[in-house]
Design a protein around this motif. Structure first.
Motif, mmCIF file in Angstrom:
data_model
loop_
_atom_site.group_PDB
_atom_site.id
_atom_site.type_symbol
_atom_site.label_atom_id
_atom_site.label_comp_id
_atom_site.label_asym_id
_atom_site.label_seq_id
_atom_site.Cartn_x
_atom_site.Cartn_y
_atom_site.Cartn_z
ATOM 1 N N UNK A 124 0.831 -1.205 0.000
ATOM 2 C CA UNK A 124 0.000 0.000 0.000
ATOM 3 C C UNK A 124 0.862 1.249 0.000
ATOM 4 N N UNK A 125 0.215 2.372 -0.291
ATOM 5 C CA UNK A 125 0.831 3.703 -0.236
ATOM 6 C C UNK A 125 -0.043 4.580 0.648
ATOM 7 N N UNK A 126 0.586 5.389 1.499
ATOM 8 C CA UNK A 126 -0.147 6.261 2.410
ATOM 9 C C UNK A 126 0.472 7.651 2.363
ATOM 10 N N UNK A 127 -0.311 8.634 1.942
ATOM 11 C CA UNK A 127 0.199 10.005 1.800
ATOM 12 C C UNK A 127 0.431 10.643 3.160
ATOM 13 N N UNK A 128 1.477 11.451 3.254
ATOM 14 C CA UNK A 128 1.792 12.140 4.500
ATOM 15 C C UNK A 128 0.662 13.089 4.899
ATOM 16 N N UNK A 129 0.295 13.047 6.179
ATOM 17 C CA UNK A 129 -0.633 14.033 6.745
ATOM 18 C C UNK A 129 0.061 14.873 7.820
ATOM 19 N N UNK A 130 1.211 14.403 8.280
ATOM 20 C CA UNK A 130 2.062 15.131 9.224
ATOM 21 C C UNK A 130 3.469 15.155 8.637
ATOM 22 N N UNK A 131 4.175 16.262 8.745
ATOM 23 C CA UNK A 131 5.492 16.393 8.135
ATOM 24 C C UNK A 131 6.491 15.418 8.759
ATOM 25 N N UNK A 132 7.422 14.965 7.942
ATOM 26 C CA UNK A 132 8.415 13.989 8.384
ATOM 27 C C UNK A 132 9.253 14.514 9.546
ATOM 28 N N UNK A 133 9.479 15.833 9.595
ATOM 29 C CA UNK A 133 10.344 16.414 10.610
ATOM 30 C C UNK A 133 9.829 16.177 12.030
ATOM 31 N N UNK A 134 8.543 15.916 12.164
ATOM 32 C CA UNK A 134 7.958 15.738 13.486
ATOM 33 C C UNK A 134 8.023 14.289 13.983
ATOM 34 N N UNK A 135 8.377 13.362 13.112
ATOM 35 C CA UNK A 135 8.387 11.945 13.485
ATOM 36 C C UNK A 135 9.718 11.596 14.137
ATOM 37 N N UNK A 136 9.674 11.053 15.355
ATOM 38 C CA UNK A 136 10.907 10.704 16.052
ATOM 39 C C UNK A 136 10.801 9.410 16.861
ATOM 40 N N UNK A 137 9.670 8.706 16.763
ATOM 41 C CA UNK A 137 9.443 7.531 17.611
ATOM 42 C C UNK A 137 8.747 6.431 16.820
ATOM 43 N N UNK A 138 9.165 5.190 17.081
ATOM 44 C CA UNK A 138 8.516 4.012 16.497
ATOM 45 C C UNK A 138 7.809 3.246 17.603
ATOM 46 N N UNK A 139 6.536 2.961 17.392
ATOM 47 C CA UNK A 139 5.774 2.178 18.349
ATOM 48 C C UNK A 139 5.222 0.913 17.705
ATOM 49 N N UNK A 140 5.300 -0.209 18.431
ATOM 50 C CA UNK A 140 4.747 -1.483 17.948
ATOM 51 C C UNK A 140 3.869 -2.041 19.059
ATOM 52 N N UNK A 141 2.622 -2.369 18.724
ATOM 53 C CA UNK A 141 1.661 -2.776 19.740
ATOM 54 C C UNK A 141 0.833 -3.956 19.219
ATOM 55 N N UNK A 142 0.146 -4.643 20.141
ATOM 56 C CA UNK A 142 -0.777 -5.701 19.772
ATOM 57 C C UNK A 142 -0.165 -7.080 19.857
ATOM 58 N N UNK A 143 -0.870 -8.060 19.291
ATOM 59 C CA UNK A 143 -0.436 -9.456 19.332
ATOM 60 C C UNK A 143 0.463 -9.741 18.135
ATOM 61 N N UNK A 144 1.750 -9.543 18.340
ATOM 62 C CA UNK A 144 2.724 -9.768 17.282
ATOM 63 C C UNK A 144 4.056 -10.118 17.926
ATOM 64 N N UNK A 145 4.835 -10.942 17.245
ATOM 65 C CA UNK A 145 6.197 -11.279 17.672
ATOM 66 C C UNK A 145 7.157 -10.590 16.700
ATOM 67 N N UNK A 146 8.045 -9.765 17.215
ATOM 68 C CA UNK A 146 9.014 -9.068 16.378
ATOM 69 C C UNK A 146 10.402 -9.654 16.645
ATOM 70 N N UNK A 147 11.039 -10.116 15.583
ATOM 71 C CA UNK A 147 12.398 -10.660 15.697
ATOM 72 C C UNK A 147 13.459 -9.570 15.588
ATOM 73 N N UNK A 148 13.221 -8.591 14.712
ATOM 74 C CA UNK A 148 14.198 -7.501 14.554
ATOM 75 C C UNK A 148 13.537 -6.281 13.934
ATOM 76 N N UNK A 149 14.063 -5.112 14.299
ATOM 77 C CA UNK A 149 13.667 -3.828 13.709
ATOM 78 C C UNK A 149 14.947 -3.096 13.355
ATOM 79 N N UNK A 150 15.056 -2.600 12.125
ATOM 80 C CA UNK A 150 16.255 -1.879 11.719
ATOM 81 C C UNK A 150 15.924 -0.766 10.745
ATOM 82 N N UNK A 151 16.875 0.137 10.543
ATOM 83 C CA UNK A 151 16.698 1.294 9.677
ATOM 84 C C UNK A 151 17.823 1.355 8.655
ATOM 85 N N UNK A 152 17.496 1.898 7.498
ATOM 86 C CA UNK A 152 18.510 2.281 6.520
ATOM 87 C C UNK A 152 18.265 3.745 6.214
ATOM 88 N N UNK A 153 19.109 4.606 6.788
ATOM 89 C CA UNK A 153 18.899 6.042 6.649
ATOM 90 C C UNK A 153 19.533 6.556 5.372
#
Length: 332
Positions: A124-153
């Motif tokens: 899917x594609x989701x258009x920005x409704x808030x500017x990128x400059x304001x994003x500083x946190x990643x949250x993961x919630x619910x019934x899910x198992x996460x093995x790894x989270x990583x970034x490529x800046x």
């Protein structure tokens, strides 16, 4: 195509859910967020949120809420939370997640939207409704198992390659090699060394809004033979591959499971000489082994093109033309 963990930064392994973590760098066009995990068999839903802080009272704004749901309606709900009020939901019923199965989510940050792929397929594609400059946190919630989270800046790519620019302009009309925002097309450049193990070419650009197509060629400057001709045709949604050898075009290859381009699409292209090693690359990737070129676009598609031009060491020239706004060309 799976991303090598060696190509990602700030990797967190087996985080406890709910997980709330600070994003170490500013999100910019070209940044990738890669999550690997598994949907438990009893999961009813989970969510991945790109947040503006981690406040609970009042609740922090959520720029991008990605929420697969599995019970009453098998769907993915996307939304934005501003001032503790949800906006209009965007719902996709093309759900690639399976209960009890592993997954890889790749969120690519574009200049005006997020593009999401799951297990190597565009989702899917989701258009920005808030500017990128304001994003500083990643949250993961619910019934899910996460093995790894990583970034490529995107900044990692720029800083690591800034001193390794290795191409020579052939056309005097082309822009300067560094600090450019625009190139003149057709763009023609000769690589300072021919294609070989570890060879990489980076092309950053944006497809024009009313684009019909564009082309990227890797060729031998001496013979003018084109070893690899990539020609996405947006007006007919065909991704044509071919070679021009001994003054004659060969048979076109067109078969593809999913056409990965769209007008107005931002992309980066990494062309890498490849010999059985994991390729720490993002966006559109072209790498070469002893038998074929392998191509991936923004992590959502892969294809193979068997070599027709036999002497790879003679491939020394890059050509780009068509309905594309070219922003940056680098090689190393």
């Amino acid at each position: 195509m799976m991303f090598s963990l060696n190509s990602l930064q700030n990797v967190v392994y087996n985080p406890i859910i709910p997980y709330v973590g600070t994003i170490s760098e500013q999100l910019e066009p070209g940044t990738l967020i890669v999550l690997r995990g598994q949907v438990p068999s009893d999961s009813d839903r989970f969510q991945v949120d790109l947040q503006c802080g981690s406040s609970v009272k009042p609740r922090a704004d959520v720029a991008f809420h990605f929420n697969p749901r599995f019970r009453r309606a098998n769907c993915i709900v996307c939304n934005t939370l501003k001032n503790e009020k949800w906006g209009r939901e965007e719902i996709s019923y093309d759900v690639p997640f399976k209960e009890g199965k592993s997954f890889e989510i790749v969120v690519m940050v574009l200049k005006d939207k997020f593009q999401v792929a799951v297990n190597g397929k565009h989702t899917l594609i989701y258009a920005h409704r808030i500017s990128l400059e304001k994003i500083d946190t990643l949250g993961i919630y619910g019934k899910v198992i996460i093995h790894s989270v990583g970034f490529s800046f995107s900044s990692d790519l720029r800083s690591s390659q800034a001193s390794t620019l290795e191409w020579t302009e052939i056309s005097e009309e082309n822009a300067q090699k560094s600090g450019v925002s625009q190139f003149t097309l057709p763009f023609v450049a000769r690589l300072n060394s021919s294609v070989g193990p570890g060879r990489t070419v980076v092309i950053k650009g944006e497809i024009n809004t009313n684009a019909k197509g564009f082309s990227v060629n890797l060729l031998s400057g001496k013979s003018k033979d084109i070893a690899l001709h990539l020609n996405p045709r947006l007006n007919v949604k065909a991704f044509v591959r071919n070679s021009f050898l001994q003054e004659s075009w060969g048979e076109e290859e067109r078969n593809i499971t999913c056409f990965p381009f769209s007008p107005g699409m931002y992309f980066e292209e990494l062309c890498r000489r490849f010999r059985g090693l994991g390729v720490p690359c993002v966006h559109m990737i072209i790498y070469c082994d002893v038998r074929e070129f392998k191509v991936a676009v923004n992590g959502v598609h892969s294809l193979e093109y068997r070599h027709r031009f036999k002497d790879l060491s003679h491939i020394d020239t890059l050509e780009i033309d068509g309905d594309i706004h070219l922003l940056e060309v680098r090689s190393w």
